[in-house]
Each structure stands twice: as C-alpha cells, then as structure tokens.
Design a protein around this motif. Structure first.
Motif, PDB file in Angstrom:
ATOM      1  N   LYS A 203      -1.611 -13.362  -0.648  1.00 11.20           N
ATOM      2  CA  LYS A 203      -0.756 -13.993  -1.686  1.00 11.20           C
ATOM      3  C   LYS A 203       0.129 -13.015  -2.381  1.00 11.20           C
ATOM      4  N   SER A 204      -0.404 -11.805  -2.702  1.00 10.51           N
ATOM      5  CA  SER A 204       0.302 -10.666  -3.135  1.00 10.51           C
ATOM      6  C   SER A 204       1.386 -10.105  -2.328  1.00 10.51           C
ATOM      7  N   LEU A 205       1.208 -10.125  -1.044  1.00 11.93           N
ATOM      8  CA  LEU A 205       2.064  -9.579   0.040  1.00 11.93           C
ATOM      9  C   LEU A 205       3.254 -10.807   0.198  1.00 11.93           C
ATOM     10  N   GLU A 206       3.036 -11.918   0.121  1.00 14.75           N
ATOM     11  CA  GLU A 206       4.042 -13.005   0.099  1.00 14.75           C
ATOM     12  C   GLU A 206       4.914 -13.019  -1.187  1.00 14.75           C
ATOM     13  N   ASP A 207       4.493 -12.643  -2.501  1.00 12.69           N
ATOM     14  CA  ASP A 207       5.163 -12.579  -3.711  1.00 12.69           C
ATOM     15  C   ASP A 207       6.198 -11.137  -3.391  1.00 12.69           C
ATOM     16  N   LEU A 208       5.573 -10.002  -3.144  1.00 10.45           N
ATOM     17  CA  LEU A 208       6.256  -8.717  -3.116  1.00 10.45           C
ATOM     18  C   LEU A 208       7.097  -8.576  -1.829  1.00 10.45           C
ATOM     19  N   VAL A 209       6.754  -9.116  -0.839  1.00 11.55           N
ATOM     20  CA  VAL A 209       7.594  -8.812   0.618  1.00 11.55           C
ATOM     21  C   VAL A 209       7.775 -10.077   1.284  1.00 11.55           C
ATOM     22  N   PRO A 210       8.291 -11.455   0.689  1.00 11.86           N
ATOM     23  CA  PRO A 210       8.446 -12.490   1.005  1.00 11.86           C
ATOM     24  C   PRO A 210       9.027 -12.700   2.604  1.00 11.86           C
ATOM     25  N   LYS A 211       8.337 -13.463   3.359  1.00  8.42           N
ATOM     26  CA  LYS A 211       8.788 -13.408   4.876  1.00  8.42           C
ATOM     27  C   LYS A 211       8.762 -12.093   5.602  1.00  8.42           C
ATOM     28  N   GLY A 212       8.030 -11.090   4.999  1.00 15.20           N
ATOM     29  CA  GLY A 212       7.921  -9.828   5.630  1.00 15.20           C
ATOM     30  C   GLY A 212       6.818  -9.906   6.595  1.00 15.20           C
TER      31      GLY A 212
ATOM     32  N   GLU B 228       0.719   0.494   9.786  1.00 17.58           N
ATOM     33  CA  GLU B 228      -0.087   1.376   9.343  1.00 17.58           C
ATOM     34  C   GLU B 228       0.456   3.002   9.694  1.00 17.58           C
ATOM     35  N   GLY B 229       0.446   3.803   8.712  1.00 14.14           N
ATOM     36  CA  GLY B 229       0.920   5.310   9.054  1.00 14.14           C
ATOM     37  C   GLY B 229       0.024   5.952   9.802  1.00 14.14           C
ATOM     38  N   ALA B 230       0.458   6.863  10.474  1.00 17.53           N
ATOM     39  CA  ALA B 230      -0.255   7.876  11.385  1.00 17.53           C
ATOM     40  C   ALA B 230      -1.143   8.717  10.483  1.00 17.53           C
ATOM     41  N   SER B 231      -2.430   8.901  10.740  1.00 16.00           N
ATOM     42  CA  SER B 231      -3.421  10.053  10.166  1.00 16.00           C
ATOM     43  C   SER B 231      -4.214  10.501  11.066  1.00 16.00           C
ATOM     44  N   ASN B 232      -4.695  11.929  10.918  1.00 15.55           N
ATOM     45  CA  ASN B 232      -5.591  12.364  11.764  1.00 15.55           C
ATOM     46  C   ASN B 232      -6.863  12.481  11.127  1.00 15.55           C
ATOM     47  N   ASP B 233      -6.946  11.752   9.780  1.00 18.39           N
ATOM     48  CA  ASP B 233      -8.107  11.745   8.966  1.00 18.39           C
ATOM     49  C   ASP B 233      -8.258  10.541   8.151  1.00 18.39           C
ATOM     50  N   THR B 234      -8.645   9.569   8.640  1.00 19.94           N
ATOM     51  CA  THR B 234      -8.396   8.281   7.832  1.00 19.94           C
ATOM     52  C   THR B 234      -9.655   8.193   6.842  1.00 19.94           C
ATOM     53  N   ALA B 235     -10.553   8.922   6.769  1.00 19.73           N
ATOM     54  CA  ALA B 235     -11.472   9.044   5.517  1.00 19.73           C
ATOM     55  C   ALA B 235     -10.960   9.537   4.433  1.00 19.73           C
ATOM     56  N   SER B 236      -9.528  10.714   4.642  1.00 21.21           N
ATOM     57  CA  SER B 236      -9.001  11.087   3.596  1.00 21.21           C
ATOM     58  C   SER B 236      -7.475  10.626   3.223  1.00 21.21           C
ATOM     59  N   ARG B 237      -6.889  10.151   4.058  1.00 22.00           N
ATOM     60  CA  ARG B 237      -5.508   9.975   3.939  1.00 22.00           C
ATOM     61  C   ARG B 237      -5.040   8.663   4.677  1.00 22.00           C
ATOM     62  N   VAL B 238      -4.664   7.678   4.264  1.00 21.82           N
ATOM     63  CA  VAL B 238      -4.104   6.515   4.785  1.00 21.82           C
ATOM     64  C   VAL B 238      -2.890   5.962   4.035  1.00 21.82           C
ATOM     65  N   SER B 239      -2.052   5.109   4.816  1.00 24.85           N
ATOM     66  CA  SER B 239      -0.992   4.595   4.240  1.00 24.85           C
ATOM     67  C   SER B 239      -0.599   3.245   5.051  1.00 24.85           C
ATOM     68  N   CYS B 240       0.014   2.396   4.520  1.00 26.87           N
ATOM     69  CA  CYS B 240       0.643   1.246   5.209  1.00 26.87           C
ATOM     70  C   CYS B 240       1.995   0.428   4.347  1.00 26.87           C
ATOM     71  N   SER B 241       2.812   0.195   5.221  1.00 24.88           N
ATOM     72  CA  SER B 241       4.020  -0.207   4.523  1.00 24.88           C
ATOM     73  C   SER B 241       4.718  -1.641   5.197  1.00 24.88           C
ATOM     74  N   TRP B 242       5.536  -2.264   4.314  1.00 24.69           N
ATOM     75  CA  TRP B 242       5.767  -3.710   4.516  1.00 24.69           C
ATOM     76  C   TRP B 242       7.406  -3.475   4.163  1.00 24.69           C
ATOM     77  N   ASP B 243       7.986  -4.570   4.865  1.00 27.78           N
ATOM     78  CA  ASP B 243       9.634  -4.700   4.431  1.00 27.78           C
ATOM     79  C   ASP B 243       9.948  -6.265   4.781  1.00 27.78           C
ATOM     80  N   SER B 244      10.944  -6.589   4.159  1.00 29.87           N
ATOM     81  CA  SER B 244      11.253  -8.176   4.200  1.00 29.87           C
ATOM     82  C   SER B 244      12.976  -8.197   3.854  1.00 29.87           C
ATOM     83  N   LEU B 245      13.377  -9.091   4.666  1.00 28.14           N
ATOM     84  CA  LEU B 245      14.926  -9.445   4.210  1.00 28.14           C
ATOM     85  C   LEU B 245      14.999 -10.948   4.294  1.00 28.14           C
ATOM     86  N   GLU B 246      15.300 -11.383   2.978  1.00 29.81           N
ATOM     87  CA  GLU B 246      15.266 -12.852   3.018  1.00 29.81           C
ATOM     88  C   GLU B 246      16.692 -13.132   2.763  1.00 29.81           C
ATOM     89  N   ASP B 247      17.269 -14.056   3.942  1.00 29.42           N
ATOM     90  CA  ASP B 247      18.702 -14.424   4.064  1.00 29.42           C
ATOM     91  C   ASP B 247      18.940 -15.669   3.450  1.00 29.42           C
TER      92      ASP B 247
END
Length: 286
Positions: free
Chosen positions: A95-104, A109-128
């Motif tokens: 639900k949060s993702l639908e509100d923040l990045v609708p139709k995204g 997931e971002g690259a990491s050589n140590d997922t116990a210490s560093r992680v990331s994820c990104s989303w984008d959307s373009l609502e026409d």
C-alpha cells in the motif's frame, strides 16, 4: 755445678723464655688476625645474603605484576543492538509503495558485498496524464549497520557519526533551492528531514531526504517528485509527509527484523550517542 754448666743453663733458660714469648706473640697475632677477619667474612656473607634476598623479592614482585597485567581484562565496548538488516525491497508495504510510486515497477535492489551491513532498494514511476503531462516519482531506501569495535567504538556511536554526516551531505546538495531542515519525531532514536527544490530543464523537482538512526543502524530515505510536460509541480509538504512515513516504516522493519517491538518507536534501550544530543546540523534550517 761448674761455672760453665750454670752459664749453659742460664742461656737455655733465656732461649726458652724467648721462644715462649715468640710463641705467645705468634698465637696472639693469629687470634687478632682471625678476630679481624671474622667481621669481614660476616659482612661479605651478609651482603651476599641480602643481595640474594632482594633479587628474589624483585623477581617475585615482577612475576606478580606480570600476572596482574595478564589477568586484567582487555578494553571492551558494549555489543551492538542489531545484528542484521531486513530485505531492502520488502521494508515498505504494498500500500505504501502504491501511494509513493503509483504504477511503479518492482524495486531494484542495490549491489552489496555484505548484505548484513549495507543494503538498498529503489523504485520509480511515471504516471502519464495524457495532454496534461505526467507525474514522476523516485524513491530510494538505504540501510547501513555498524558493529561495535574495541578500536573504533560502540555501534550506536559509529551510527550516530554517520547519521550526522548523511544529514550534512543532504544539506550540501548542489543546486538546492529553498533548503530546509527539521527534526522528525517518533522515528528511531533520532531523525531529520532535509527538503529543497531542484530546477532542471524537465521541470522543478521536489527533493526530500529523511535520515534516521535506530540503535546501530542508519536508514536514509530519498524521495523526489516532479510534474513533467506541463503537469503541475507536486506539493512539497505532501511529499515531506510521504518521505517521513516511509522512513518510519523502514525503521520499524529494522526493529522487527531483529525481534524488536512497536513500529516506528524508539528502540527499547533508547540509546544515546556519545554526545547525548541531536546533531547541530539536524536542528538548523536552511
């Protein structure tokens, strides 16, 4: 008795007396020498004995000191509260993702050589929105966890230092206009939001960065939006609220992943960094 005999006896008596005197003198000399030698022997013996005793005491003291040093515990720091991070693309609800990045699309997931210490994820959307243009949104959540280290310090203190740096970096964004910084309540142990405008050829982008620390983990949420091709620019205050909501949810995911309690609330220990105060950069306004 003849006169010659008496003379011989007299001579013998004199010789005997002389020899007796010599023996007496010799005996007395030997006694004196021995008497004089005894104190010297005692002195030598005493010095030798005292020296040996002192060496033994010094050796015992050195051994005791060495044993005391070896028994002394090495410097330690308190253990880090959190030992792992949640799966980054799952920290926000559907639900949060639908509100923040609708139709995204799904998160990347971002690259990491140590997922116990560093992680990331990104989303984008373009609502026409047809002839009106389109609404663009981009969202990123990154998490960095710090372990306690005897040479560097406790995990929460290291996290606080990084938290302060992240806020400072957000405030130093190139080309930022109308920059403002404010504290965020109810999100981990400390949190700040930095928001500003960025003028680009496509339009005006509204940028929001929320940095939060919960124990030894720092969560950074970047969220921006823009109206493109004639679409109106989104309301900055609304985007700030959305970014704060996402940061609160991400912090709750960190706590939950480590068996913690209530979502968005400060960690159970409510740990304070070394300074015991919020960072100066978190309280100043652009």
């Amino acid at each position: 008795m003849s006169e010659g005999t008496m003379q011989l006896r007299a001579q013998r008596d004199q010789r005997d007396k002389r020899e007796q005197r010599e023996r007496t003198t010799s005996r007395l000399t030997r006694v004196a020498v021995c008497a004089a030698a005894v104190p010297a022997v005692l002195v030598v013996a005493g010095c030798s004995s005292g020296s040996g005793s002192g060496d033994g005491q010094d050796k015992a003291a050195a051994e005791k000191s060495a044993a005391s040093q070896s028994a002394s515990p090495s410097p330690t720091v308190r253990a880090a509260a959190y030992a792992k991070l949640p799966e980054p693309c799952s920290v926000l609800s559907k639900k949060s993702l639908e509100d923040l990045v609708p139709k995204g699309d799904s998160g990347k997931e971002g690259a990491s050589n140590d997922t116990a210490s560093r992680v990331s994820c990104s989303w984008d959307s373009l609502e026409d929105n047809g002839v009106k243009g389109s609404q663009f949104r981009w969202l990123s959540v990154s998490m960095l966890r710090f372990d306690s280290d005897a040479s560097r310090g406790a995990g929460d203190e290291l996290a606080h230092a990084y938290y302060t740096k992240q806020v400072g970096d957000a405030q130093s964004a190139e080309g930022a206009k109308s920059l403002k910084t404010a504290p965020v309540s109810g999100t981990g142990d400390e949190a700040s939001v930095v928001h500003y405008d960025l003028k680009k050829k496509e339009g005006t982008f509204k940028q929001q960065t929320v940095v939060a620390r919960v124990e030894n983990v720092v969560v950074t949420v970047d969220y921006n939006g823009a109206g493109l091709a004639g679409e109106k620019t989104p309301d900055g205050d609304d985007l700030v609220k959305d970014a704060q909501s996402a940061a609160k949810e991400a912090v709750a995911s960190v706590v939950k992943a480590n068996g913690g309690g209530a979502a968005g609330s400060p960690s159970p220990s409510a740990s304070k960094p070394a300074s015991g105060k919020p960072s100066a950069s978190a309280s100043k306004s652009g």
